[in-house]
Design a protein around this motif. Structure first.
Motif, mmCIF file in Angstrom:
data_model
loop_
_atom_site.group_PDB
_atom_site.id
_atom_site.type_symbol
_atom_site.label_atom_id
_atom_site.label_comp_id
_atom_site.label_asym_id
_atom_site.label_seq_id
_atom_site.Cartn_x
_atom_site.Cartn_y
_atom_site.Cartn_z
ATOM 1 N N TYR B 245 36.555 -17.385 27.584
ATOM 2 C CA TYR B 245 36.139 -18.044 28.828
ATOM 3 C C TYR B 245 36.942 -17.496 29.992
ATOM 4 N N LEU B 246 38.261 -17.447 29.826
ATOM 5 C CA LEU B 246 39.109 -16.966 30.915
ATOM 6 C C LEU B 246 38.797 -15.509 31.235
ATOM 7 N N PHE B 247 38.600 -14.717 30.200
ATOM 8 C CA PHE B 247 38.361 -13.291 30.420
ATOM 9 C C PHE B 247 37.076 -13.072 31.207
ATOM 10 N N ARG B 248 36.002 -13.730 30.770
ATOM 11 C CA ARG B 248 34.727 -13.559 31.470
ATOM 12 C C ARG B 248 34.828 -14.053 32.898
ATOM 13 N N LEU B 249 35.496 -15.206 33.067
ATOM 14 C CA LEU B 249 35.598 -15.743 34.421
ATOM 15 C C LEU B 249 36.470 -14.869 35.303
ATOM 16 N N SER B 250 37.448 -14.175 34.698
ATOM 17 C CA SER B 250 38.261 -13.272 35.522
ATOM 18 C C SER B 250 37.388 -12.159 36.082
ATOM 19 N N ILE B 251 36.420 -11.692 35.293
ATOM 20 C CA ILE B 251 35.527 -10.638 35.776
ATOM 21 C C ILE B 251 34.669 -11.177 36.922
ATOM 22 N N VAL B 252 34.104 -12.399 36.721
ATOM 23 C CA VAL B 252 33.264 -12.981 37.778
ATOM 24 C C VAL B 252 34.084 -13.182 39.040
ATOM 25 N N TRP B 253 35.300 -13.700 38.853
ATOM 26 C CA TRP B 253 36.161 -13.962 40.008
ATOM 27 C C TRP B 253 36.435 -12.670 40.771
ATOM 28 N N GLY B 254 36.844 -11.624 40.030
ATOM 29 C CA GLY B 254 37.166 -10.348 40.675
ATOM 30 C C GLY B 254 35.958 -9.779 41.399
ATOM 31 N N TYR B 255 34.806 -9.910 40.777
ATOM 32 C CA TYR B 255 33.571 -9.405 41.372
ATOM 33 C C TYR B 255 33.293 -10.106 42.700
#
Lengths: 178, 388
Positions: B245-255
């Motif tokens: 969850y954290l990993f995927r959300l880090s990608i969304v956040w960075g994007y």
């Protein structure tokens, strides 16, 4: 002597996994398992966990550098243009293209490696260990009569039956196929 | 097997001490620094409101996707939502400082500022509070509804799915309402501080930040409960899913962070770049970089491997860094606009501790009110034996 192999057919993945566990406890060699969908426990027990993601990470890192180098060459060395007064080398402008190029190149390289490693290529004849192995059957292939003595054979047989194998076949191994 | 959470005395004392520190810090803030303290209150209140709403969003997402693995943890994010009414009260108290925080609310500003005068039909104090009341009303209503079905499920019989289906229905409603209202809430309460600036992606960033940090808090709380002997069934696969969850959300956040920046940077129009210019220069430069590193670079690099991400110490460290990162994000969004300075002193840390204590106390209180696991949840067994 002709090589023979034992093929056990299971109806569900739980039976297959319990059979693999018991066989490994009794130190009986398992050649391979065939399942219609990935079963993580099988991969783990047989030591067949893929190392492809590690390759993909390395390929991705190399590709980021390659893509940035390419953009640098285009925008700074070969054809510098003035866009809105921004300097020729501007990192934010490169990020999106680097990102997309990295995904594309990493995907291509990784899938190519996957095909090479698994011996797949377009137009390859389908190779099925047994009918149903890609539909709803879970299949376990044990070692042949050469690396298994009589005692192991009968033990393997009883373990497979005990774990719910619906069918146990002994057949000659086709050495031409992989 | 009914199991309930009992509030540990130490945790209760700690929470009360934190609240006392917070009250002290806020009093000192108003006495020494004056109206600047309103912005500190706004940051803290929005921070913990985001955690509460993000936790509810987490529950709703589990329902609409029919996720089984997380079923037994459901009560933890559910209990985190108790903070929402408190946030409402604090927002109402902050009405006293609304003219100190928001430029558009300054007296007579519409006479001298053409752009704010143009925005006045939307940005005026009565309409601002009407929207605020509407948003909180909807949130509290939906949270209470979902909580009611959750408790009704416990009271019912095993195998009954009526409450589950109702919860799923209202989860869909919640996600829809949350997406609309929370983005507008972020526009109103945070973005309108810089009254001349606008960014349509601001609301989505607030939603993702809320979800992201709420997952981090859920992880921290679960690991704490696990260490205290609750949730003995929690295994490495549950941790693995949280790490993902954290990993995927880090990608969304960075994007989202990057496209907001990129478009403004590329267009280079003074009407939008004026927001970023002070933030990329001294004295805010450190915060600008820290935000990106804490929220994206570190979690992305560390959690890429499942084997590393599922380790308890890694999860704890990453979650704490993310909570710091979220504070930096809000600090950078609020402080330059309200005339704040680069200062994280006793007032900032103390009031944050106070809010954290209150949040934690309310959380523990609600958690102890119901059975720790949703005993009649249809996916409970799957969750107890979660396995990849």
């Amino acid at each position: 002597m002709k090589q023979k192999e034992i093929i056990a057919v299971f109806d569900n993945d739980e039976d297959l996994v319990s059979a693999i566990r018991k066989l490994l406890e009794n130190k009986i060699r398992i050649r391979d398992a065939y399942t219609p969908f990935p079963v993580h426990d099988v991969l783990r027990l047989l030591g067949r966990e893929t190392r492809l993601p590690y390759f993909a990470v390395i390929a991705g890192a190399v590709n980021i550098i390659a893509a940035l180098g390419f953009l640098y060459w285009v925008a700074v060395i070969d054809y510098p243009l003035n866009f809105g007064g921004k300097p020729a080398f501007t990192l934010p402008a490169f990020v999106v293209i680097t990102y997309l190029l990295t995904i594309l190149l990493t995907f291509l390289i990784t899938s190519l490696l996957f095909q090479v490693r698994t011996g797949l290529y377009p137009g390859k004849e389908p190779e099925e260990v047994m009918e149903g192995s890609t539909d709803d059957k879970f299949i376990l292939a044990l070692g042949s009569n050469i690396d298994m003595n009589e005692k192991d054979r009968s033990m393997a047989d009883s373990i497979l039956r005990e774990c719910g194998a619906t069918d146990i076949i002994e057949r000659e191994r086709d050495n031409e196929k992989k | 097997m009914k199991e309930t959470f009992i509030i540990p005395t130490k945790a209760r004392i700690l929470a009360l001490v934190l609240i006392a520190i917070g009250v002290l810090a806020i009093v000192i803030g108003f006495a020494k620094e004056g109206p600047g303290t309103w912005s500190v209150l706004l940051i803290n209140n929005f921070y913990f409101l985001s955690l509460a709403m993000g936790a509810m969003f987490f529950v709703a997402i589990q329902y609409v996707t029919d996720s089984g693995w997380s079923a037994m943890f459901k009560r933890v994010p559910e209990a985190m939502t108790t903070f929402v009414p408190v946030a409402f009260i604090v927002m109402l108290i902050m009405a006293a400082g609304v003219r100190d925080i928001y430029e558009w609310a300054h007296r007579g500003i519409t006479a001298t500022d053409a752009l704010i005068a143009h925005k006045a039909p939307y940005l005026n104090i009565p309409f601002f509070y009407a929207r605020l009341a509407l948003f909180f009303g909807l949130w509290i209503l939906l949270i209470a509804t979902l909580r009611r079905f959750s408790l009704r499920e416990d009271a019912g019989e095993k195998g009954e799915t009526e409450s589950f289906l109702k919860s799923r229905k209202y989860s869909r409603v919640f996600i829809f309402v949350f997406a609309l209202t929370f983005s507008v809430a972020a526009f109103d309460w945070i973005m309108s501080i810089d009254s001349h600036w606008f960014s349509t992606i601001f609301g989505l960033r607030a939603i993702i930040s809320a979800f992201y940090s709420a997952v981090a808090v859920i992880i921290l709380i679960l690991l704490w409960l696990n260490r205290s002997g609750y949730f003995p069934e929690m295994n490495k696969y549950h941790r693995n899913d949280f790490a993902r969850y954290l990993f995927r959300l880090s990608i969304v956040w960075g994007y989202l962070w990057f496209i907001q920046f990129l478009i403004i940077w590329y267009a280079n129009l003074p009407e939008s770049t004026f927001y970023f210019i002070p933030r990329v220069e001294e004295p805010w430069r450190l915060f600008f970089r820290a935000e990106f590193i804490l929220n994206w670079a570190i979690p992305f690099a560390v959690l890429m491997s499942d084997d590393i991400g599922r380790k308890k110490p890694v999860l704890i460290i990453i979650s704490i860094l993310l909570l710091a990162g979220f504070y930096v994000t809000l600090f950078l969004q609020v402080m330059p606009g309200t005339g704040g300075t680069v200062k994280i002193g006793f007032v900032e840390i103390g009031s944050f501790a106070g809010f954290a204590g209150l949040f934690f106390l309310l959380f523990m209180y609600t958690l102890s009110k119901a059975s720790l696991k949703p005993d009649n949840h249809p996916f409970l067994e799957e969750s107890l034996h979660h396995h990849l």
